[in-house]
Write a protein that holds these residues in place. Structure first.
Motif, PDB file in Angstrom:
ATOM      1  N   UNK A 107     -19.209   0.755 -13.408  1.00  0.00           N
ATOM      2  CA  UNK A 107     -19.451   1.961 -14.199  1.00  0.00           C
ATOM      3  C   UNK A 107     -20.920   2.085 -14.624  1.00  0.00           C
ATOM      4  N   UNK A 108     -21.520   0.986 -15.020  1.00  0.00           N
ATOM      5  CA  UNK A 108     -22.897   1.062 -15.503  1.00  0.00           C
ATOM      6  C   UNK A 108     -23.837   1.515 -14.374  1.00  0.00           C
ATOM      7  N   UNK A 109     -23.695   0.910 -13.185  1.00  0.00           N
ATOM      8  CA  UNK A 109     -24.564   1.298 -12.062  1.00  0.00           C
ATOM      9  C   UNK A 109     -24.275   2.729 -11.637  1.00  0.00           C
ATOM     10  N   UNK A 110     -22.986   3.095 -11.598  1.00  0.00           N
ATOM     11  CA  UNK A 110     -22.635   4.453 -11.185  1.00  0.00           C
ATOM     12  C   UNK A 110     -23.170   5.494 -12.154  1.00  0.00           C
ATOM     13  N   UNK A 111     -23.068   5.202 -13.456  1.00  0.00           N
ATOM     14  CA  UNK A 111     -23.575   6.163 -14.443  1.00  0.00           C
ATOM     15  C   UNK A 111     -25.100   6.247 -14.388  1.00  0.00           C
ATOM     16  N   UNK A 112     -25.740   5.139 -14.043  1.00  0.00           N
ATOM     17  CA  UNK A 112     -27.203   5.189 -13.942  1.00  0.00           C
ATOM     18  C   UNK A 112     -27.598   6.146 -12.797  1.00  0.00           C
ATOM     19  N   UNK A 113     -26.934   6.016 -11.652  1.00  0.00           N
ATOM     20  CA  UNK A 113     -27.248   6.902 -10.517  1.00  0.00           C
ATOM     21  C   UNK A 113     -26.930   8.358 -10.866  1.00  0.00           C
ATOM     22  N   UNK A 114     -25.811   8.562 -11.555  1.00  0.00           N
ATOM     23  CA  UNK A 114     -25.412   9.915 -11.970  1.00  0.00           C
ATOM     24  C   UNK A 114     -26.468  10.480 -12.928  1.00  0.00           C
ATOM     25  N   UNK A 115     -26.888   9.659 -13.877  1.00  0.00           N
ATOM     26  CA  UNK A 115     -27.864  10.102 -14.884  1.00  0.00           C
ATOM     27  C   UNK A 115     -29.198  10.451 -14.219  1.00  0.00           C
ATOM     28  N   UNK A 116     -29.626   9.630 -13.261  1.00  0.00           N
ATOM     29  CA  UNK A 116     -30.921   9.898 -12.602  1.00  0.00           C
ATOM     30  C   UNK A 116     -30.875  11.216 -11.837  1.00  0.00           C
ATOM     31  N   UNK A 117     -29.761  11.475 -11.170  1.00  0.00           N
ATOM     32  CA  UNK A 117     -29.636  12.732 -10.413  1.00  0.00           C
ATOM     33  C   UNK A 117     -29.635  13.923 -11.365  1.00  0.00           C
ATOM     34  N   UNK A 118     -28.954  13.770 -12.496  1.00  0.00           N
ATOM     35  CA  UNK A 118     -28.878  14.868 -13.465  1.00  0.00           C
ATOM     36  C   UNK A 118     -30.243  15.102 -14.121  1.00  0.00           C
ATOM     37  N   UNK A 119     -30.930  14.019 -14.446  1.00  0.00           N
ATOM     38  CA  UNK A 119     -32.250  14.144 -15.096  1.00  0.00           C
ATOM     39  C   UNK A 119     -33.216  14.912 -14.194  1.00  0.00           C
ATOM     40  N   UNK A 120     -33.085  14.694 -12.875  1.00  0.00           N
ATOM     41  CA  UNK A 120     -33.991  15.377 -11.941  1.00  0.00           C
ATOM     42  C   UNK A 120     -33.771  16.887 -11.941  1.00  0.00           C
ATOM     43  N   UNK A 121     -32.587  17.322 -12.404  1.00  0.00           N
ATOM     44  CA  UNK A 121     -32.299  18.769 -12.433  1.00  0.00           C
ATOM     45  C   UNK A 121     -32.675  19.417 -13.758  1.00  0.00           C
ATOM     46  N   UNK A 122     -33.065  18.606 -14.744  1.00  0.00           N
ATOM     47  CA  UNK A 122     -33.379  19.154 -16.063  1.00  0.00           C
ATOM     48  C   UNK A 122     -34.900  19.169 -16.188  1.00  0.00           C
ATOM     49  N   UNK A 123     -35.529  20.321 -15.937  1.00  0.00           N
ATOM     50  CA  UNK A 123     -36.992  20.358 -15.797  1.00  0.00           C
ATOM     51  C   UNK A 123     -37.716  19.783 -16.994  1.00  0.00           C
ATOM     52  N   UNK A 124     -37.193  20.028 -18.200  1.00  0.00           N
ATOM     53  CA  UNK A 124     -37.954  19.604 -19.372  1.00  0.00           C
ATOM     54  C   UNK A 124     -37.632  18.175 -19.797  1.00  0.00           C
ATOM     55  N   UNK A 125     -36.758  17.510 -19.019  1.00  0.00           N
ATOM     56  CA  UNK A 125     -36.301  16.209 -19.516  1.00  0.00           C
ATOM     57  C   UNK A 125     -37.452  15.223 -19.705  1.00  0.00           C
ATOM     58  N   UNK A 126     -38.334  15.117 -18.707  1.00  0.00           N
ATOM     59  CA  UNK A 126     -39.368  14.094 -18.811  1.00  0.00           C
ATOM     60  C   UNK A 126     -40.298  14.374 -20.000  1.00  0.00           C
ATOM     61  N   UNK A 127     -40.511  15.676 -20.285  1.00  0.00           N
ATOM     62  CA  UNK A 127     -41.366  16.009 -21.434  1.00  0.00           C
ATOM     63  C   UNK A 127     -40.649  15.716 -22.758  1.00  0.00           C
ATOM     64  N   UNK A 128     -39.282  16.009 -22.771  1.00  0.00           N
ATOM     65  CA  UNK A 128     -38.526  15.855 -24.012  1.00  0.00           C
ATOM     66  C   UNK A 128     -38.257  14.387 -24.330  1.00  0.00           C
ATOM     67  N   UNK A 129     -38.177  13.537 -23.293  1.00  0.00           N
ATOM     68  CA  UNK A 129     -37.724  12.151 -23.491  1.00  0.00           C
ATOM     69  C   UNK A 129     -38.728  11.348 -24.303  1.00  0.00           C
TER      70      UNK A 129
END
Ligand code: NAD
Ligand code: UGA
Length: 332
Positions: free
Chosen positions: A310-332
């Motif tokens: 679950x941890x590895x799968x959620x990490x891959x899921x999270x990375x894919x989702x973060x790439x679709x959220x344009x402001x994520x890197x600025x907001x993080x």
């Protein structure tokens, strides 16, 4: 490509039809098949030229010579020509989701999950398709006593959606009993997650909340448990079901990552380093407290077992989702 994508199986059909190919699981399946050398016809009523979710799901397949997309509704279209020369039909098209099935959309559930399946079965029989793999659901089991669900357990579907999935699965298996028509494997998927997961599902929403700071609505106390199944594992089982020599009725595709919603929230929080703002809401009708797959038959018949924790799968899921959220890197 998701971090954990792997060659799903050593064997894949030569030609295949994937229904629901613009959806979450169907698009991953079509992509994995094309990667394995299969010529794929994908059928979906969502048009990638007008539907942004379908376009995003099919982006990796655009321009691939092994993939041909047909935008069509299985309730009305001519199915026979699509199936000519197919070694396998993967029937994943359908209306998913437990909660909305109590509403006026029930007619859509019935139409796409049962009536369209009937049309696919009739066409597969006429054309002589040897194998049909159909997407069933862990929801057919309904409430359990806490033990793992075996394929031989008596199904007790607890929502209108689950009733249609049981009807769909049993319709396919009834066709398989006839001397003509395809052999059938019905895969009972247990809560599949990973990149491109449907936006109504919990893991998507928990990761989205952690990434954006938007609140997460929690139905119940969060102690519900699911046998979360990573998308690549689900795909490996699905392809294996098309090529194993004998069809075997219904098979669980789940196991390996039994966890509560609160566990998912904790992992999402630790992966993003951000707290999730929870809005607690009442438990939804038809929501079961626990799903847990007995994975024995899948191991025996498909030679399959889940590999992604679950941890590895959620990490891959999270990375894919973060790439679709344009402001994520600025907001993080
Ligand atoms: P999804 O909604 O992303 O994909 C389903 C696709 O089927 C959609 O693109 C939709 O447009 C298409 N479709 C629906 N009715 C159609 C019709 N009449 N003609 C043509 N296309 C049609 O859903 P998903 O999560 O990828 O689920 C795929 C299948 O797996 C469904 O049958 C679902 O019930 C089953 N399932 C999913 C899960 C899960 O965890 N996602 C678990 C158990 C079972
Ligand atoms: C999922 C899919 O949606 C179904 O299509 C599939 O058939 C089923 O898995 C299955 O495994 O057979 P479900 O388990 O309800 O159904 O998955 P989610 O929609 O992700 O919900 C999981 C849990 O999270 C439920 O208890 C739900 O009430 C809860 N949830 C969901 C929330 O608390 N908040 C949300 O915003 C969404």
């Amino acid at each position: 490509m998701p971090q954990h994508e792997q060659p799903p199986t050593n064997a894949a059909p030569r030609r295949a039809v994937v229904t629901g190919s613009a959806g979450f699981i169907g698009s991953h399946l079509a992509h994995a098949l094309v990667q394995a050398g299969t010529t794929v016809i994908g059928v979906d009523r969502r048009d990638p030229s007008t539907d942004p979710t379908a376009a995003a799901n099919l982006a990796a397949l655009r321009g691939r010579s092994g993939y041909h997309h047909v935008t069509a509704d299985l309730l009305h279209c001519a199915i026979d020509p699509l199936l000519i020369d197919a070694d396998a039909v993967f029937h994943l098209a359908g209306i998913p989701g437990v909660r909305p099935s109590w509403g006026p959309q029930f007619g859509d559930y019935l139409a796409s999950n049962v009536l369209a399946t009937h049309r696919v079965l009739d066409a597969s029989t006429r054309i002589g398709v040897p194998r049909l793999v159909v997407a069933s659901s862990s929801s057919v089991y309904g409430p359990t006593d806490g033990g793992a669900s075996l394929e031989t357990d008596r199904p007790k579907p607890a929502s209108p959606y689950a009733v249609t999935k049981l009807a769909e699965e049993q319709l396919c298996l009834a066709y398989a009993e006839r001397p003509i028509g395809p052999s059938v494997i019905a895969l009972r998927y247990f809560t599949v997650y990973g990149p491109r997961q449907r936006a109504d599902m919990f893991t998507h929403r928990a990761l989205h909340a952690a990434l954006t700071g938007q609140p997460l609505r929690l139905y119940g106390d969060g102690h519900q448990r699911r046998d979360f199944t990573y998308i690549d594992d689900a795909i490996a089982a699905t392809i294996a079901a098309a090529v194993v020599p004998t069809a075997h009725g219904a098979i669980n595709v789940g196991g390996g990552s039994n966890a509560s919603l609160l566990d998912v929230i904790n992992i999402a929080t630790s992966l993003t380093g951000r707290d999730i703002q929870l809005h607690q809401d009442h438990t939804r009708n038809g929501d079961v407290l626990l799903t847990r797959a007995d994975p024995g038959l899948a191991g025996e018949v498909l030679g399959w077992q889940p590999r992604v924790d679950l941890h590895s799968g959620l990490r891959a899921h999270m990375q894919a989702l973060a790439a679709q959220i344009p402001d994520y890197s600025r907001a993080a």
